[in-house]
Every structure is written in structure tokens, then in C-alpha cells.
Design a protein around this motif. Structure first.
Motif, mmCIF file in Angstrom:
data_model
loop_
_atom_site.group_PDB
_atom_site.id
_atom_site.type_symbol
_atom_site.label_atom_id
_atom_site.label_comp_id
_atom_site.label_asym_id
_atom_site.label_seq_id
_atom_site.Cartn_x
_atom_site.Cartn_y
_atom_site.Cartn_z
ATOM 1 N N VAL A 153 -7.060 -1.240 -5.455
ATOM 2 C CA VAL A 153 -6.190 -0.243 -6.082
ATOM 3 C C VAL A 153 -7.028 0.943 -6.562
ATOM 4 O O VAL A 153 -6.660 2.110 -6.379
ATOM 5 N N THR A 154 -8.183 0.642 -7.166
ATOM 6 C CA THR A 154 -9.072 1.714 -7.630
ATOM 7 C C THR A 154 -9.522 2.577 -6.456
ATOM 8 O O THR A 154 -9.585 3.809 -6.564
ATOM 9 N N ALA A 155 -9.811 1.924 -5.338
ATOM 10 C CA ALA A 155 -10.263 2.681 -4.160
ATOM 11 C C ALA A 155 -9.146 3.580 -3.627
ATOM 12 O O ALA A 155 -9.396 4.726 -3.240
ATOM 13 N N ILE A 156 -7.919 3.075 -3.624
ATOM 14 C CA ILE A 156 -6.798 3.895 -3.147
ATOM 15 C C ILE A 156 -6.603 5.097 -4.076
ATOM 16 O O ILE A 156 -6.354 6.221 -3.633
ATOM 17 N N MET A 157 -6.761 4.846 -5.389
ATOM 18 C CA MET A 157 -6.626 5.962 -6.345
ATOM 19 C C MET A 157 -7.712 7.008 -6.112
ATOM 20 O O MET A 157 -7.448 8.211 -6.163
ATOM 21 N N ALA A 158 -8.933 6.536 -5.885
ATOM 22 C CA ALA A 158 -10.040 7.482 -5.675
ATOM 23 C C ALA A 158 -9.798 8.298 -4.415
ATOM 24 O O ALA A 158 -10.039 9.511 -4.377
ATOM 25 N N GLU A 159 -9.278 7.637 -3.385
ATOM 26 C CA GLU A 159 -8.978 8.331 -2.129
ATOM 27 C C GLU A 159 -7.909 9.402 -2.347
ATOM 28 O O GLU A 159 -8.026 10.531 -1.868
ATOM 29 N N ALA A 160 -6.869 9.022 -3.115
ATOM 30 C CA ALA A 160 -5.797 9.988 -3.388
ATOM 31 C C ALA A 160 -6.337 11.167 -4.184
ATOM 32 O O ALA A 160 -5.948 12.318 -3.960
ATOM 33 N N ALA A 161 -7.250 10.873 -5.133
ATOM 34 C CA ALA A 161 -7.811 11.949 -5.968
ATOM 35 C C ALA A 161 -8.628 12.913 -5.110
ATOM 36 O O ALA A 161 -8.612 14.119 -5.323
ATOM 37 N N ARG A 162 -9.336 12.356 -4.112
ATOM 38 C CA ARG A 162 -10.121 13.218 -3.215
ATOM 39 C C ARG A 162 -9.221 14.114 -2.373
ATOM 40 O O ARG A 162 -9.566 15.247 -2.081
ATOM 41 N N GLY A 163 -8.046 13.571 -2.044
ATOM 42 C CA GLY A 163 -7.115 14.341 -1.215
ATOM 43 C C GLY A 163 -6.382 15.428 -1.982
ATOM 44 O O GLY A 163 -5.747 16.278 -1.399
ATOM 45 N N ARG B 145 0.836 -1.209 0.000
ATOM 46 C CA ARG B 145 0.000 0.000 0.000
ATOM 47 C C ARG B 145 0.868 1.256 0.000
ATOM 48 O O ARG B 145 0.587 2.218 -0.710
ATOM 49 N N ALA B 146 1.960 1.233 0.753
ATOM 50 C CA ALA B 146 2.816 2.422 0.827
ATOM 51 C C ALA B 146 3.416 2.756 -0.539
ATOM 52 O O ALA B 146 3.538 3.933 -0.897
ATOM 53 N N GLU B 147 3.775 1.734 -1.311
ATOM 54 C CA GLU B 147 4.328 1.990 -2.645
ATOM 55 C C GLU B 147 3.282 2.635 -3.548
ATOM 56 O O GLU B 147 3.582 3.542 -4.328
ATOM 57 N N ILE B 148 2.041 2.139 -3.452
ATOM 58 C CA ILE B 148 0.974 2.686 -4.298
ATOM 59 C C ILE B 148 0.684 4.126 -3.882
ATOM 60 O O ILE B 148 0.573 5.024 -4.733
ATOM 61 N N GLU B 149 0.613 4.346 -2.580
ATOM 62 C CA GLU B 149 0.330 5.716 -2.122
ATOM 63 C C GLU B 149 1.454 6.669 -2.518
ATOM 64 O O GLU B 149 1.200 7.812 -2.895
ATOM 65 N N ALA B 150 2.694 6.182 -2.456
ATOM 66 C CA ALA B 150 3.821 7.051 -2.836
ATOM 67 C C ALA B 150 3.757 7.418 -4.316
ATOM 68 O O ALA B 150 4.085 8.542 -4.702
ATOM 69 N N ALA B 151 3.311 6.461 -5.157
ATOM 70 C CA ALA B 151 3.242 6.731 -6.596
ATOM 71 C C ALA B 151 2.136 7.722 -6.928
ATOM 72 O O ALA B 151 2.116 8.289 -8.016
ATOM 73 N N LEU B 152 1.200 7.894 -5.989
ATOM 74 C CA LEU B 152 0.082 8.810 -6.234
ATOM 75 C C LEU B 152 0.343 10.195 -5.642
ATOM 76 O O LEU B 152 -0.513 11.065 -5.688
ATOM 77 N N THR B 153 1.538 10.366 -5.079
ATOM 78 C CA THR B 153 1.885 11.679 -4.524
ATOM 79 C C THR B 153 3.248 12.086 -5.078
ATOM 80 O O THR B 153 3.779 11.431 -5.960
ATOM 81 N N GLY B 154 3.813 13.136 -4.561
ATOM 82 C CA GLY B 154 5.135 13.562 -5.016
ATOM 83 C C GLY B 154 5.048 14.498 -6.198
ATOM 84 O O GLY B 154 3.962 14.906 -6.604
ATOM 85 N N PRO B 155 6.199 14.834 -6.773
ATOM 86 C CA PRO B 155 6.219 15.854 -7.824
ATOM 87 C C PRO B 155 5.636 15.405 -9.158
ATOM 88 O O PRO B 155 5.281 16.233 -9.986
ATOM 89 N N LEU B 156 5.540 14.110 -9.378
ATOM 90 C CA LEU B 156 5.028 13.626 -10.671
ATOM 91 C C LEU B 156 4.139 12.404 -10.418
ATOM 92 O O LEU B 156 4.474 11.284 -10.792
ATOM 93 N N PRO B 157 3.005 12.622 -9.757
ATOM 94 C CA PRO B 157 2.179 11.471 -9.373
ATOM 95 C C PRO B 157 1.521 10.821 -10.588
ATOM 96 O O PRO B 157 1.280 11.462 -11.599
ATOM 97 N N ALA B 158 1.237 9.522 -10.436
ATOM 98 C CA ALA B 158 0.478 8.828 -11.472
ATOM 99 C C ALA B 158 -0.903 9.464 -11.573
ATOM 100 O O ALA B 158 -1.510 9.807 -10.564
ATOM 101 N N THR B 159 -1.381 9.619 -12.791
ATOM 102 C CA THR B 159 -2.676 10.259 -12.985
ATOM 103 C C THR B 159 -3.738 9.273 -13.448
ATOM 104 O O THR B 159 -4.905 9.619 -13.514
ATOM 105 N N ASP B 160 -3.327 8.095 -13.811
ATOM 106 C CA ASP B 160 -4.310 7.106 -14.239
ATOM 107 C C ASP B 160 -3.783 5.709 -13.906
ATOM 108 O O ASP B 160 -2.657 5.550 -13.415
ATOM 109 N N MET B 161 -4.611 4.710 -14.170
ATOM 110 C CA MET B 161 -4.238 3.346 -13.811
ATOM 111 C C MET B 161 -2.971 2.922 -14.543
ATOM 112 O O MET B 161 -2.107 2.259 -13.967
#
Lengths: 450, 309
Positions: A438-448, A399-415
């Protein structure tokens, strides 16, 4: 954006990112414009993830020079960027008398290209090196061919460029531009940018972008390559990269381990009209699978994990097209095909020389900032081994790897971007167990994200 | 090194049943290793009725059944978030949990890692790779665990019983599938299923129809199918690949015993060719109901206990 950048790079593939890195590291103010929602979403998305020596590249070509320079720079910087490498070596295998007859020329050509350690080996040595390979007559051993991570490498280039102040704009398709008073004004999907020099690294869209500056002297004719990826037990069956003896028409399909511990076969070479979406077809995939099983019969007992296709930006020219247009403040890079991953750092060196020759001296390089990327290769320590919650069980992604990829200076924007950054959902179950989470984690990151 | 009498890999119906029975048979030191955050297995996301009869003489939904299994085993050593990475000789396991990776040894190991469906890639279905392509298992998790609706007009590929459970899931979502596609001349599930699909759900079942390709850029836009040598497009916004269950084999393939990608080899007492290892449940074909897996877990437990006397 009223500032004028020194450099605008069009295209966020491996070539564009390597160039962005080189100029940003040299202290220039750089911007990169990528039409896709994420970097690496075009030609760089689907390649064979190999670091080539150039043993079979045309002698005296720009392609060979860039590959060799790129290969050397990759080795020099990879540890500081935390980029993996498997020294697998390559084997050009002859199964027929006709192929056997071609091997001495392959060795001679490699030696001409300066790859001195290439040599022909006999059937006995081949069988000892590759005990699971269908019995063959002989092979050419190319010790320097290696396996790398096709996405983490350009991602590392992007991060290093960002650390040196570069700007990366995604979803920014360049639609036109004008040159006035020594600066380009480029219109893109989200506004416009101004830059003194434009570098066209637009891959499969290179000729369309080139029309901004001139009637293009090349036409992009995308060449599709399809791949089949076998499950991880297959990787134990092959050591080297197994290359076919090239025919007059194609280099042929390659059987190679991936840095993620799979075994893949591909690419095909099919001229297509489509620039944007690479599609697979079932008959070709079945043929690729059969070809792999013919080479390594035990593969019939191993499952298929993934299928994919890529589009390589070929032109009518055999060599790369790289040239500076000094009076137009423009540098063109086109026709970078399957060797682009290897050559990208070398292309960036070449382009930097063109820039220095035609536009401006490069400032003295400041001390570089190194931006190591997370390791995804199984041969080196990975986060799941030290703890955390695993989300993707097939590829052991936490989970930490996925969350890290969704943040930072160049986060993933899609699956797709998330998969390339983490491997999540890329395994044998293709999301049976984890895609919902994974979809739920992405949605959570998008909300944040504001 | 951590040692146990029995380590059970997989906390679904088979593994939990085996754990309960082993304790009843007097084997106290039993540990269940479950990689998900909660035990219960596939029933956790099967929202329809029909679970629990063989084990509890009740009829529940999958999540209710899974909750009951967790309650039944609450006093046992069930470790969630614990992945077994590799099996070695003499009951050796390499495991990892939130504390990291380490080794464990058990006198007996029961492999109950269950099953999953064959996804699109392994079926070599061509076309592009848009969003909205998934297996039943992924769909059920989207719906029952995360309350998401991934599409409105999917095509369902396959006609096994599980394919009809997708219809139930779609009904629950308010989603109307465009068609069910079956490559064979007849549906795999009994004819009744086809009637139910057409009459109760209004979904046509296209037999002798092969899925050729999936098309779409962002989301699925259509599928291309072939029937009687003719190809045509069916507009849709999702594709669910159902059935063609295959064992979750990555772990047992590492084991020091005979196996292939379709099953570990066992004798009539669920024992692998290495005497420390046993297997039960849906990791052994053919596909069974959760109740049958439960009973097989009980039987395997008896065999394991017998082997330890």
C-alpha cells in the motif's frame, strides 16, 4: 484568490461537509477550509458509525430536531449516493433490577420524541433476537437505530459539493480574519480567501476559531471516546446495536456491528485537554474488551482487529450551539458531539434556514448532480467479487480501489485518508501482509502527481 | 463447477511441499491456490540466511529458497492472485481471482494458510497512532520487497527468534534499534540471542519491561515503558511488534469443522473433523521453521493420499 465566495465553511468534518453540500447544491459559491491534511481528520475520524433515531435525545432540543431531520434526509438520499445502511435496530438492555426499573421511562421518552415504534420486550423475545447475549431481564427495542458508513457518507457529501462547484482547501488552517465592506478576509495556512458569510464548523477548535468574531460564549471541552474492534467472526454474534441503560452521567458504551462486518465496543467518555490527537490507554481498552465479553461471552474466542479513539467537541452546554450573527456575517455551530454523523444533514438544513432568514434568499435549487461513492460495505457487491488484484487480503481491497482513492477530485493525501476511503490496512493483520505494498502504491501515485 | 482431487490453500513451504508429494504419489489433479502475486510464502521476505537445509540440503536466504520452491513446482497448477473466501461442506470452496468469484469443489482440501504476528491493536497497546508502527512481516516487506527504510531508530518489542531476525534486517538497512523490550524476566529466545543483540549489534535488551504506550503525531516520537513499577519514555521513531504468532485463521474459521481462533482441530493425520479437510504448516501451532513446515506438508500429503485410496 481575489474572488469573493458567498460562503466560507471552516472545518472539513461531517458537519462542515454536509453544510458545504447544501449551499453548493443551492447554487452558492462555497469554499471549505480544513486545517488537516485531509477532510475527516478531526472529530469525525473516530465515531461509532450509527444512525440514531433520537429516541433518547432531550425533548424539544435542537439536537433532537437536527437528528430527526438528518435521519430522514439520509434515508432519502443514500441510494443516489450509494451509501449503505444496515437496519439492525437497537436494544437498550437491562441486566439488573435497577436497569429494569428504568426501561418504562425510556419507552415513554421515546414516544414523547415521536418515535412511536419503540417498545419494551421480555427476556424471551430478547433471547430469541440475541441468542449469544448474556442472559438479561428485558430490553427496549428501538427498530429505527441503524448502522452506516461513517466516512463514505461525508465523503459523498464532499464529492457532491465539489460537483456543484465548491472548493475544498486542505492543510488550510484559519489563523485570523477581518470583516470589511460586507466580506470576510480569512487568513489560512496557504493564503487567504474572501467570503460574504463565514460558517464556523471547526469542531474541536470551534472556540478558537470563534475568537475571530467574538469572545466565544462556549468553551470546547473535548471528550475522548475509546473503541475496541473485534474481528469479523464476532459480527455473527450480535444482531442489534446493544445500548446500555443510561446512568445519570453517561450514555455508556455501546456494542455495535460495523458496516464493514466487524463488531465494536465504545465509546468511553473522558474529559481531556487534548484537542488534536486522540490517544488510547491500555487499561481502558482492556476494560472495554472485558465489558464486551461480559455482554457476549463467545467474544473471548474472537481476536481484536483495531483500537481507536476519537475526540468529541463537547461544550459546557447540553444542547448544540447553532446561531447566526447577522451583523457579523457569521454562523456558529458548536458542541456537535456523538450525534453529529446522524444530525449533520439536519444541521445543514437548519443552517440554510438561518442563512435565508438573516443573510440572503437561497436561489432556486438547480437539478442536483449525484456523486455515488464506492461501496465498502460487505452486505453489498464489492469490487473483489468481480475481479482485479487484491492488495489488502483481510479487508479484500483491490488495487483498483486503492488507486481510485489516490486520484480524482479529492484524493487521499495520507495513509489515514486512504484507510478511510478504502479500508486497506484496517483488518486483522493491521498491515502485516499489505502495508508495504500500500505504501508503495501511495508513493507511486505521489510521483505521478505534479 | 470446477472440480479437483486436491485443492491446497496457501502456496508457502507447507502447501508447495504437499503439492509436490501428492503428484509423486500419483494424484495428478492438484491445484494450489495462492492469494499473493507469487508463491513462496513468508520466506519471500526473510532476507537472512538459513533456509533450504531440510528440503534441499542447501543454505539459502528466504527469497532464494522461495524462488527454488517456485521452480520446483513450476510444472504444477499453482494459481496466484487467487483468494479462497469461504469453505463449505464436502470440500466446497468459494474462490475469487482476477476473473471474479466462483465455486470449486475438491475431494480433499489442505489448509496451509500460515501464520502472522499479533499487531499492536490486538495487544491493546495504548497511545496515539503515528506512522512507523509495524510487525516484522511488514518491515521485511518494506525492506526486501520494496527497498524502503521506514525508520532509523526503532524499538523492537519481543525477544523471540524472529525478534533477532529484525536486528539482522535493521543491520541490512543501516538502522540502529534503540532497544529490545521483553515483558518477561528472560528473553524468549535462548540467552545467546541476548548476547548477540548486545555485543554484535549494540542493542540493549530490556527484560521485565512492558510497553505501555506509543507517542507521536506524524511519526513515532517515543514509547512509554514500565519496569519495576517505574515508567519512563524512550525516544525512538518506530516500533516493531515481533512474534506472538497466530494462525491466519479467517478462512478456516468459515469451515464446516471444529476450530477456534488459535487452530483448526485435527487428528494425528492432519485431518479436520470434516473428513474432506486437512491442515498443515504454520496454521497449526506451534511456530515452526520453513523446513519443518515443508516436512509437515510432505507428511500431510501422504495422509491425504492414503485417505483417497
Amino acid at each position: 484568490m481575489s474572488d469573493v465566495f458567498d460562503i466560507a465553511v471552516i472545518g472539513g468534518g461531517v458537519v462542515g461537509l454536509a453544510i458545504l453540500r447544501r449551499f453548493a447544491k443551492a447554487g452558492l459559491r462555497c469554499v471549505l477550509l480544513e486545517r488537516g491534511a485531509d477532510i475527516l481528520s478531526g472529530a469525525s475520524k473516530g465515531n461509532s458509525a450509527l444512525l440514531h433515531t433520537g429516541f433518547d435525545a432531550p425533548l424539544g432540543s435542537l439536537e433532537l430536531a437536527c437528528m430527526q431531520a438528518g435521519y430522514a434526509e439520509y434515508l432519502a438520499i443514500r441510494q443516489r449516493l450509494n451509501l449503505p445502511l444496515v437496519e439492525s435496530s437497537g436494544l437498550v438492555v437491562a441486566w439488573s433490577d435497577e436497569e429494569l426499573a428504568a426501561l418504562p421511562n425510556i419507552v415513554a421518552k421515546a414516544h414523547q420524541n415521536g418515535i412511536a415504534d419503540v417498545r419494551q420486550i421480555e427476556a424471551g423475545e430478547l433471547a430469541a433476537r440475541e441468542p449469544h447475549l448474556a442472559a438479561a431481564l428485558s430490553a427496549v427495542l428501538v427498530p429505527g437505530e441503524a448502522i452506516i458508513d461513517p466516512w463514505s457518507a461525508p465523503l459523498a457529501y464532499a464529492h457532491q459539493a465539489l460537483a456543484h462547484g465548491a472548493v475544498i482547501l486542505r492543510g488550510a488552517e484559519v489563523t485570523g480574519g477581518t470583516l470589511a465592506n460586507g466580506a470576510w478576509r480569512l487568513a489560512h495556512g496557504k493564503g487567504e480567501v474572501r467570503a460574504r458569510v463565514v460558517i464556523n464548523a471547526a469542531g474541536n477548535f470551534g472556540d478558537l476559531v470563534e475568537r475571530i468574531v467574538r469572545d466565544p460564549p462556549f468553551a470546547i471541552k473535548p471528550r475522548r471516546g475509546q473503541f475496541v474492534v473485534f474481528d469479523k467472526p464476532a459480527a455473527k454474534l450480535v444482531n442489534a446495536i446493544i445500548l446500555p441503560v443510561p446512568s445519570e452521567y453517561t450514555k455508556g458504551v455501546v456494542l455495535f456491528r460495523t458496516i464493514f462486518g466487524n463488531l465494536a465496543i465504545g465509546p468511553t467518555a473522558e474529559d481531556v485537554d487534548e484537542r488534536e490527537v486522540a490517544s488510547c490507554d491500555g487499561e481502558t481498552l482492556a476494560r472495554l474488551k472485558a465489558r464486551a465479553i461480559a455482554m457476549v461471552p463467545e467474544l473471548q474466542h474472537v481476536g481484536i482487529n483495531a483500537i481507536y479513539a476519537g475526540l468529541r467537541p463537547a461544550t459546557q452546554h447540553k444542547d448544540y450551539v447553532i446561531e447566526a450573527l447577522p451583523e457579523r456575517n457569521w454562523i456558529t455551530i458548536a458542541g456537535i458531539r456523538s450525534t453529529g454523523l446522524t444530525a449533520s444533514l439536519g444541521i445543514a438544513q437548519h443552517v440554510a434556514r438561518l442563512y435565508a432568514d438573516h443573510f440572503a434568499r437561497l436561489p432556486a435549487t438547480p437539478e442536483p448532480v449525484w456523486t455515488p461513492v464506492p461501496n465498502l460495505a460487505e452486505l453489498r457487491p464489492r469490487p473483489y467479487q468481480t475481479g482485479g488484484d487484491i492488495v489488502c487480503h483481510c479487508e479484500l481491497v483491490t488495487r483498483a480501489e486503492i488507486e481510485a482513492a489516490l486520484t480524482g477530485p479529492l484524493p487521499a493525501t495520507d495513509m489515514g485518508g486512504l484507510k478511510r476511503r478504502t479500508r486497506a490496512v484496517m483488518g486483522r493483520c493491521q498491515g502485516f501482509y499489505c502495508s508495504a505494498e500500500v505504501t508503495a502504491i501511495m508513493a507511486e501515485a505521489a510521483r505521478g502527481t505534479p | 463447477m470446477e472440480r479437483h482431487d486436491v485443492a491446497i490453500v496457501g502456496g508457502g513451504p507447507a502447501g508447495l511441499a504437499a503439492a509436490l508429494r501428492l503428484v509423486e504419489l500419483g494424484i495428478k489433479d492438484v491445484v494450489v491456490l495462492e492469494r499473493e502475486a507469487e508463491a513462496g510464502g513468508i520466506p519471500r521476505h526473510c532476507g537472512h540466511m538459513g533456509f533450504g537445509w531440510q528440503s534441499h540440503r542447501r543454505l539459502w536466504t528466504g527469497p532464494r529458497f522461495a524462488a527454488q520452491l517456485r521452480a520446483d513446482t513450476s510444472s504444477l497448477d499453482v494459481r496466484t492472485g487467487t483468494t479462497v473466501l469461504e469453505l463449505g461442506p464436502e470440500g466446497h470452496l468459494r474462490i475469487r481471482d482476477s476473473q471474479g468469484a466462483r465455486h470449486m469443489i475438491a475431494n480433499r482440501v489442505l489448509i496451509a494458510t500460515g501464520t502472522r504476528e499479533t499487531p499492536r491493536a490486538a495487544r491493546l497497546v495504548g497511545g496515539t497512532r503515528p506512522q512507523g508502527v509495524m510487525t516484522t512481516g511488514a518491515l521485511q516487506q518494506h525492506v526486501y520487497l520494496n527497498h524502503r527504510r521506514p525508520f532509523d531508530r526503532p524499538v523492537i518489542v519481543g525477544s523471540e527468534w524472529v525478534s533477532f531476525s529484525v536486528l539482522v534486517t535493521c543491520l541490512h538497512l543501516g538502522v540502529r534499534p534503540v532497544a529490545m523490550i521483553e515483558e518477561n524476566a528472560a528473553t524468549t529466545a535462548p540467552r545467546a540471542g541476548r548476547l548477540v543483540a548486545r555485543l554484535a549489534f549494540g542493542v540493549p535488551v530490556l527484560t521485565a519491561t512492558r510497553l505501555i504506550a506509543i507517542d507521536g503525531r506524524g511519526q513515532v516520537e517515543a514509547v512509554e515503558v514500565e519496569h519495576g513499577g517505574q515508567r519512563r519514555r524512550i525516544a525512538c521513531d518506530g516500533v516493531v511488534f515481533t512474534g506472538q504468532f497466530r494462525p491466519e485463521n479467517a478462512l478456516y474459521m468459515t469451515g464446516p469443522f471444529a476450530s477456534d481462533d488459535l487452530a483448526p482441530r485435527i487428528d494425528s493425520a492432519f485431518r479436520c473433523t470434516d473428513p474432506a479437510f486437512f491442515a498443515a504448516g504454520n496454521v497449526l501451532r506451534p511456530l515452526k521453521s520453513s523446513g519443518t513446515c515443508w516436512r509437515q506438508g510432505l507428511a500431510a500429503a501422504a495422509a491425504i493420499a492414503g485417505s483417497m485410496l
